[in-house]
Design a protein around this motif. Structure first.
Motif, short mmCIF file in Angstrom:
data_model
loop_
_atom_site.label_atom_id
_atom_site.label_comp_id
_atom_site.label_asym_id
_atom_site.label_seq_id
_atom_site.Cartn_x
_atom_site.Cartn_y
_atom_site.Cartn_z
N TYR A 140 11.66 15.64 23.26
CA TYR A 140 11.47 14.80 21.99
C TYR A 140 10.38 14.93 21.13
O TYR A 140 10.23 15.24 19.86
N TYR A 141 9.20 14.76 21.75
CA TYR A 141 7.87 14.92 21.04
C TYR A 141 7.77 16.18 20.57
O TYR A 141 6.93 16.20 19.52
N GLU A 142 8.13 17.10 21.23
CA GLU A 142 8.05 18.56 20.61
C GLU A 142 8.66 18.75 19.31
O GLU A 142 8.35 19.26 18.36
N ASN A 143 9.96 18.20 19.32
CA ASN A 143 10.98 18.48 17.93
C ASN A 143 12.07 17.10 18.06
O ASN A 143 12.99 17.34 18.43
N PRO A 144 11.54 16.01 17.42
CA PRO A 144 12.31 14.89 17.40
C PRO A 144 13.69 15.26 16.98
O PRO A 144 14.51 14.60 17.10
N ALA A 145 13.63 15.54 15.43
CA ALA A 145 14.85 16.06 14.73
C ALA A 145 15.99 16.91 15.58
O ALA A 145 16.97 16.79 15.57
N SER A 146 15.39 18.00 16.22
CA SER A 146 16.21 18.93 17.02
C SER A 146 16.98 18.17 18.09
O SER A 146 17.82 18.22 18.58
N PHE A 147 15.99 17.39 18.63
CA PHE A 147 16.47 16.59 19.99
C PHE A 147 17.49 15.70 19.72
O PHE A 147 18.52 15.26 20.39
N LYS A 148 17.18 14.88 18.64
CA LYS A 148 18.32 13.95 18.22
C LYS A 148 19.58 14.50 17.89
O LYS A 148 20.67 14.17 17.98
N GLN A 149 19.57 15.67 17.07
CA GLN A 149 20.99 16.61 16.79
C GLN A 149 21.38 17.16 17.96
O GLN A 149 22.75 16.93 18.46
N GLU A 150 20.59 17.66 19.08
CA GLU A 150 21.23 18.38 20.41
C GLU A 150 21.86 17.56 21.35
O GLU A 150 22.71 17.69 21.80
N VAL A 151 20.73 16.57 21.60
CA VAL A 151 21.04 15.77 22.66
C VAL A 151 21.76 14.34 22.27
O VAL A 151 22.59 13.69 23.01
N GLN A 152 21.41 13.78 21.20
CA GLN A 152 22.05 12.46 20.63
C GLN A 152 23.13 12.82 19.79
O GLN A 152 23.83 11.64 19.56
N GLY A 153 23.40 13.95 19.37
CA GLY A 153 24.64 14.10 18.52
C GLY A 153 24.33 13.33 17.23
O GLY A 153 25.33 12.92 16.59
N ASP A 154 23.35 13.47 16.73
CA ASP A 154 22.76 12.46 15.56
C ASP A 154 22.44 13.63 14.35
O ASP A 154 21.63 14.08 14.23
N VAL A 155 23.53 13.63 13.51
CA VAL A 155 23.48 14.41 12.36
C VAL A 155 22.82 13.84 11.13
O VAL A 155 22.29 14.76 10.31
N SER A 294 11.54 27.30 12.47
CA SER A 294 11.88 26.25 13.59
C SER A 294 11.32 26.88 14.92
O SER A 294 10.89 26.10 15.93
N THR A 295 10.82 28.23 15.17
CA THR A 295 9.93 28.45 16.29
C THR A 295 8.60 28.15 16.55
O THR A 295 8.28 28.06 17.85
N ILE A 296 8.28 27.46 15.39
CA ILE A 296 6.72 27.02 15.79
C ILE A 296 6.67 25.59 15.90
O ILE A 296 5.60 24.92 16.10
N ILE A 297 7.87 24.98 15.59
CA ILE A 297 7.84 23.37 15.75
C ILE A 297 7.12 22.97 16.98
O ILE A 297 6.13 22.10 17.03
N PRO A 333 4.77 26.46 5.43
CA PRO A 333 5.13 26.72 6.95
C PRO A 333 5.77 28.22 7.13
O PRO A 333 5.89 28.72 8.38
N ASP A 334 6.16 28.74 6.07
CA ASP A 334 6.77 30.14 6.19
C ASP A 334 5.72 31.07 6.71
O ASP A 334 5.83 31.77 7.39
N ILE A 335 4.42 31.12 5.97
CA ILE A 335 3.49 32.02 6.47
C ILE A 335 2.68 31.70 7.62
O ILE A 335 2.09 32.42 8.52
N THR A 336 2.83 30.39 7.98
CA THR A 336 2.05 29.92 9.49
C THR A 336 2.97 30.67 10.40
O THR A 336 2.56 30.89 11.55
N ALA A 337 4.52 30.61 10.35
CA ALA A 337 5.38 31.03 11.37
C ALA A 337 5.09 32.40 11.56
O ALA A 337 4.93 32.86 12.45
N GLU A 338 4.68 33.11 10.31
CA GLU A 338 4.42 34.56 10.25
C GLU A 338 3.32 34.97 11.22
O GLU A 338 2.96 35.81 11.93
#
Length: 362
Positions: A140-155, A294-297, A333-338
């Motif tokens: 959850y702390y690593e990526n709250p939005a992804s956690f809520k979407q994938e684990v909680q079904g929260d769109v 998303s890979t760097i979140i 964020p794009d250049i940071t990911a690169e």
């Protein structure tokens, strides 16, 4: 049926196409029940849809709104408001320890805090025998939005800001670290509209402590199409300011290599730079930006990519990013990911100095 893949939800057109195919085709291809003299002699096909909600208008989200379908949307963590839960009480104290980046043992200390209060910090989950409370909380702390979407079904979490924290140090403090690799990443602005008006530059290094440092991160108001030389000259200035830069990454999509060629020519014409053997990486960018960013979140939210606190505009743009569809700018964020994804793969050739053993008295 598992009827939805990731490409099916990326665009409005893809979502409409998927729903139309189901409505016009799949739904009418099923076998209907055969009834004779009021008795069912052959059962009809039962459609079962299993999948993850990926968008408010994705296939499964639309299906759930249909009155003719029954659905069960299970939550992984059996708590209604996990944002409040993970940001109050003992979990808030855990979070403060976990994100104390000035403490080199912050991760170990956070885990120790949890084990010391484990009985009070455990929470109900869908599968307690398979899942661990500490692991779930860390996700959850690593990526709250992804956690809520994938684990909680929260769109409804789609559209939330992706990065909850950006770790910073003063530029002076960052420069006290020892670096093993350093590169310059640059992405030109090529239009005058509000969506793309920054040329992004990031001088980043990998430290001996395995952390990554954005030593200088800039959003320059340089339109590379109208100020092409200025865009390249700024890169030359950064190369001179940071003599340990060995590689330069430039996205090839905008100028198809013309900027890389000009930069190479200017490096070769400079008495100082031409002896440094600077390698220019000029590649087409074909990966979806949201996928790349998303890979760097997890690394950002755990403080493993550290920025100079003076680069406020760059940091602000990162903190405001909520995905391409919900964000005005994505340059930072794009250049940071690169940088984060490429710095690990570059190879640095170091000079080896030979010593005369006789001078050492051996």
């Amino acid at each position: 049926m598992d009827y939805q893949s990731e490409p099916d939800v990326r665009t409005d057109e893809a979502r409409e196409k998927k729903w139309k195919r189901f409505s016009d085709d799949v739904k009418y291809a099923v076998q209907k029940a055969v009834v004779r003299n009021g008795k069912t002699v052959k059962k009809g096909t039962t459609l079962i849809a299993l999948g993850t909600l990926q968008h408010k208008e994705c296939f499964y989200s639309r299906l759930m709104k249909q009155p003719t379908w029954k659905f069960k949307n299970e939550k992984g963590v059996l708590i209604d408001d996990i944002d409040t839960y993970f940001n109050t009480g003992l979990w808030e104290q855990f979070k403060n320890i976990l994100f104390d980046f000035k403490n080199e043992t912050h991760l170990e200390d956070a885990k120790e805090f949890y084990y010391s209060h484990e009985a009070d910090m455990k929470f109900p989950m869908l599968w307690n025998e398979f899942w661990d409370c500490l692991d779930m909380a860390m996700s959850y702390y690593e990526n709250p939005a992804s956690f809520k979407q994938e684990v909680q079904g929260d769109v409804d979490s789609i559209g939330e800001k992706w990065f909850k924290i950006v770790a910073t140090q003063s530029r002076q403090e960052i420069e006290t670290h020892s670096f093993i690799k350093t590169m310059l990443c640059m992405d030109p602005a090529s239009t005058d509209n509000g969506k793309s008006d920054y040329s992004a530059y990031l001088v980043g290094s990998e430290g001996e402590n395995n952390l990554k440092y954005a030593r200088r991160a800039e959003l320059a108001r340089i339109n590379a199409r109208t100020d092409f030389d200025k865009y390249i000259d700024h890169a030359i200035d950064l190369l001179k300011e940071y003599p340990d830069i060995t590689h330069v990454y430039i996205e090839k999509n905008t100028f198809n290599g013309a900027d890389a060629n000009l930069l190479e020519n200017k490096i070769n014409a400079d008495d100082v730079l031409r002896v440094r053997n600077i390698e220019i990486i000029n590649e087409m960018q074909r990966k979806n930006k949201d996928d790349k960013i998303s890979t760097i979140i997890p690394y950002m939210n755990k403080g493993q990519i550290i920025f100079a606190e003076e680069d406020r505009d760059f940091i602000k743009q990162i903190m405001e990013f909520a995905g391409q569809k919900f964000s005005l700018h994505d340059d930072a964020p794009d250049i940071t990911a690169e940088f984060a994804n490429r710095i690990e793969n570059i190879e640095v050739i170091r000079n080896v100095q030979l010593f005369d053993r006789r001078k050492l008295g051996i």
